[in-house]
Structure formats: C-alpha cells, structure tokens
Design an enzyme around this catalytic site. Structure first.
Site, PDB file in Angstrom:
ATOM      1  N   ASP A 284       5.141  -1.658  -4.800  1.00 11.09           N
ATOM      2  CA  ASP A 284       5.190  -0.339  -4.697  1.00 11.09           C
ATOM      3  C   ASP A 284       6.292   0.086  -5.649  1.00 11.09           C
ATOM      4  OD1 ASP A 284       3.222  -0.142  -2.454  1.00 11.09           O
ATOM      5  OD2 ASP A 284       4.627  -0.037  -0.909  1.00 11.09           O
TER       6      ASP A 284
ATOM      7  N   GLU B  83      -3.843   6.639  -2.497  1.00 16.15           N
ATOM      8  CA  GLU B  83      -2.385   6.483  -2.353  1.00 16.15           C
ATOM      9  C   GLU B  83      -1.587   6.469  -3.542  1.00 16.15           C
ATOM     10  OE1 GLU B  83      -1.331   1.729  -2.130  1.00 16.15           O
ATOM     11  OE2 GLU B  83      -3.225   2.474  -0.590  1.00 16.15           O
TER      12      GLU B  83
END
Length: 540
Positions: free
Chosen positions: A34, A199
């Site tokens: 991420d 996301e």
C-alpha cells in the site's frame, strides 16, 4: 564478527549526482504494501502499511523515487497504535490476517506532513501529523463521523482539507484539519468501474480536472488501476476509456514474474515529469508469493488535458528502461546488523527508545523490557515471554523483511543463560501457524538445536542435535524452492536440520497481507531470570 565492515551506498552518495537510464523493480523489495508518496520541494516521502507489526508505518525518503532510505516510523507509541485485544490466544479473533494498520496515505501541505490510515477490526480512521517526517509524529486525530471499511486519504485545495474514504461507495467530506471534525455534507463519488473491492482512492487536480485514481479487482492477480475525472470535485466522474491504466491481468503479462499490480499513487517531480508508485508482488512459482506486496515504480506520461499513460502500455517490468530523475543513491541497510544501541531523543514509551535500527519490527505492542541493547554492549538481549510464536498476540520477537527469494540469514547466539523450558532461535515467520524455525532449548541441563516446521495444526521436527558449546550459529537459507534450517558450532560448517517447501508460507496458501519476516525470538513456560543474547544478524 565485530570488526567486519560492510559496504553501504554512503560512499557512492558522495559522488556527483548524475542522470541515469533505467532502474529495477521493486524499488522497495519485500513486504512494503500500500505505498503512498508525496513531494516536498526536491524531496520525496513514502509510507507503507504494516498491519499487525509494530512500530507502524515506516517513513522513507528519496531524491529520485528509486533509491529510498528509511528515516523513521509514524506510529511508535502504544497511544498512537493500540494493537492489544485484536486477537485471542487461540488466534480466533477474525484471524491474525485481518487486523492492524491498513492502507496508509501520506500528504504534505504548507510544510506539514499528514499520514492517514485505518485500524482493523475497529475500522477506525485517524491521521497523525509532523513538521519533521524523520521525527516523532503526533497523537492520532480520529475521524469520528466515518467508521467503515478502509483506504482513507486527504486532499488539500487552498485552505480546505477533504477526507476521502471507502464505505460501500467512495465518499468525500471537508474536515477541519486541526480537529478532524466534519464540515458540511458528505458527497458520494460512486464505486469506480464495478470491479470488486474498489480501494485506495486518491484525488489530483490538473488542467482544471479533478482526477480520481483507484484500484479494483482485489489485491490478487486481478488487481488493477483505473482513473476517472470531473470538472467538479464532487462529481460526476467519467471513466477513462483506456482503463485500466495499470494491470498485469492480461495475456501479455501472464508470464511476468510481477503480478497483482494496484493500489497506486501519483506524484509530480520537480522537473514536471509524473511517476506512479504502486504495489505488486514477485511470484516464486505456481503464481505464489512469499515476500508480500512490494513497492514498484513506473514513469507516467500526462499531457495537458489528457489522461495519464503508465509506462507507455500500462504495464511494468523488473528491468525498467527509461529516463529517470538524476539518481541519488541512499545508504543501504548493512549486510550484518551488529546490534549496536542507537540512542534517539524520543519519549520513553516510543519503540524507537529500544535503539534498534529502522526496519526491525515486533508483533503487536511488545513489552519493551523484554528487549535490550544496553545490558550487554553490542548484543541484543531477549527475555522470553510465555507467549509463543504460535500465538497471535505479542511474543518476544524482532525481525526484518525477507527481500529476495534466494537468501541466507545467519545469527550468533549465546545460550549461556537459557534455562529449562526456554526456547530461542531464528525464524522465517509468515503467521502464527506458518513459520520455519531453528530452535535452541535446554533439557536436563543439556542444550539441543532442532528444526521446527509449523504448518497449520502440524508442528514437525525433522532433526535434533546436541550442542557442545553455549555459543551456536543458527541459519535459515532459501533457494527459492525450499527453506533450509541449519546449525553450526564454528560458523563455517553448517548442518541441515530440516527443509520445507516455500508454498506453506505463501500468501495464496495461508492468506493475509504481509510477507515473510526473518528474525529471532525467545519463549518459555516460566521466563524468570532467563534470557538469550544475539551478537549479530547477517542477511545476504
């Protein structure tokens, strides 16, 4: 061992900065999921998610987006990140794979840096801030009006700050950046292009358009990146006809070592070029991966009023052949960590006060008193707890990331103060029920070394040998296909105690979002007045 010197990039960095062609992916190998990046002047800063590991959220600095140096961690104090109570001793609370720090974002505004994230399973969004990304960060500012899902980000425009998050669909709301309180109404921006698990939304303004970047498809092989735009911050957003702008879920890249590209962030360099940071993983075989999701880099062409184009065709490679920013090497991690105490001006409740190098982590919120670099100068002392590696709470354990498929990790243990019932050793740790270890223990006043292969409910020892000395060399090595557990009394001739297939520590087999960590641990049924000393930890 103490007199060894190890080559770092420090001397290289003294040379003149030069323009360069090409680089290698990943730019941050091993479990660095991420990624999010921002620029302040000529400097870039990057953060990653850490899930159940503490301290949380490493902070990296770079001049060229290729070479990165860790300069700290955002979440170093239990008051910032409380991981206690996330798991039960029997590992049944949601499963160890579903807790901790998710989906970090870093942004800079007017000289101040903000890192925003979500903690599972509470699904609580919060951010911390600092004026010095290499220092300690603030106490959390909690977003009390949004409890749900994950992947928050901040978008600054003028004097306004907007909070963007995913809760069913993607939502945005202006907030007071000092307090995190909601200002005005919540706006709904849609669900992307209909792929599963939308996301990592981020917003950028360019040429009068608001661009919304997001990942879809789940963080597996089908992961990809889409982009939409609007003349209005609150939409409606129209998709790029060329979506996805980044994907390896196609025939062209089906045999690529790199898969699962997604969760991206865009940044503009001082020379006006654009770049994309994203996650991906390198497969070890059978489309399985063991090192977690890693940080990748690709150039982006973004003409005026046009859509961004990633690396010409929406893919990337291990060997990237492109014009880069002038490359500025950063100091490398040492091949051998000598466990010298690093004194830092930090609060006593900061993990940084232990004095370990950046990049070493424990599981959950550790008991700092169980770790010492000062009681025996130049040695790491571990005092055992009754919590074992098989439990998802917080054992006495400290580790660094596995960053390559082929490696050798070696440590020197002084077992002079190991008592009956105590175990200590080296581990390749993927999860509480998935790790490969070399264990040293004492029984009937005799020391033994043995392999320990933990796969789910199975715990297996291939071989056990008696030790003739309190000082013993422990090693785990991998040839990409197997992990080998080894022991030596002289550091030269190593005996293999066991081996096991890589697949049983792969994400596809065990689940979760992290990668294999390599480190040392100590555990005991009755830990009073016992400890293990480690002289160094070498990773090649």
């Amino acid at each position: 061992m103490k007199i060894r010197t190890f080559i770092t990039a420090t001397l290289v960095a003294l040379a003149l900065t030069v323009s360069a062609q090409g680089f290698k992916n990943p730019v941050l190998p091993g479990f660095h999921a991420d990624p999010s990046v921002c620029r302040a002047g000529d400097d870039f800063y990057l953060v990653n998610s850490t899930f159940q590991y503490f301290p949380g959220v490493p902070v990296f600095h770079s001049k060229d987006l290729i070479h990165w140096e860790q300069i700290g961690n955002c979440l170093t104090r239990p008051s910032q990140l409380d991981l206690t109570g996330l798991y039960k001793q029997d590992n049944s609370e949601l499963g160890w794979t579903n807790a901790g720090v998710y989906a970090t974002t870093i942004r800079e505004n007017k000289g101040r840096f903000y890192m925003v994230t979500t903690v599972f399973p509470s699904r609580r969004h919060f951010y911390v801030w600092t004026d010095n990304p290499a220092g300690e960060w603030s106490e959390p500012i909690v977003i009390d009006f949004a409890i749900g899902s994950c992947d928050p980000t901040l978008y600054f425009e003028g004097d306004k700050c907007y909070f963007l998050w995913k809760e069913g669909d993607i939502k945005i709301c202006e907030i007071d950046v000092e307090t995190g309180k909601k200002i005005g109404e919540i706006h709904h921006l849609g669900t992307g292009l209909g792929g599963r698990y939308p996301e990592g939304p981020h917003i950028y303004k360019k040429d009068g358009y608001y661009y919304m970047l997001l990942a879809e498809g789940g963080t597996e092989q089908g992961h990809h990146v889409n982009i939409l735009r609007s003349r209005n911050l609150f939409g409606p957003y129209e998709p790029n006809r060329a979506n996805p702008i980044l994907s390896h879920f196609n025939m062209e890249m089906q045999n690529s070592e790199i898969q699962g590209l997604g969760h991206a962030d865009l940044v503009q360099a001082p020379d006006s070029t654009w770049w994309m940071i994203c996650l991906g993983y390198r497969t070890s075989g059978y489309l399985l991966h063991v090192m977690g999701r890693e940080t990748m880099l690709a150039p982006v062409r973004w003409d005026e009023n046009a859509w961004p184009v990633v690396n010409g065709n929406g893919t990337l490679t291990t060997d990237m052949h492109c014009t880069t920013l002038p490359q500025v090497p950063m100091p490398l991690d040492p091949v051998c960590e000598e466990f010298n105490y690093v004194k830092r001006d930090v609060p006593a409740d900061s993990y940084s006060s232990i004095g370990l190098p950046w990049g070493w982590h424990s599981i959950g919120n550790p008991d700092y008193s169980r770790y010492s670099l000062t009681e025996r100068k130049g040695w790491l002392r571990l005092k055992p707890t009754t919590t074992t590696l098989d439990k998802a709470t917080s054992p006495t354990f400290v580790a660094r990331r596995q960053t390559e498929k082929v490696f050798t990790a070696t440590t020197l243990l002084d077992a002079s103060h190991i008592g009956e019932g105590m175990q200590t050793g080296i581990t390749a740790y993927a999860a509480p029920l998935n790790h490969y270890d070399v264990i040293v223990e004492k029984r009937d006043r005799k020391l033994y070394a043995k392999s320990n292969i933990r796969i789910g409910e199975l715990a297996h020892c291939d071989k056990e040998v008696p030790l003739n000395s309190n000082k013993v060399y422990l090693r785990i090595t991998s040839d990409a296909a197997y992990y080998y557990m080894q022991v030596s009394d002289d550091g030269k001739r190593f005996q293999t105690l066991g081996k096991m297939d890589f697949r049983y520590v792969s994400t596809e087999v065990i689940g979760g979002f992290t990668g294999v960590m390599l480190g040392v641990f100590a555990q005991c049924t009755s830990p009073d007045n016992m400890y293990a000393d480690y002289d160094w930890f070498e990773y090649k």
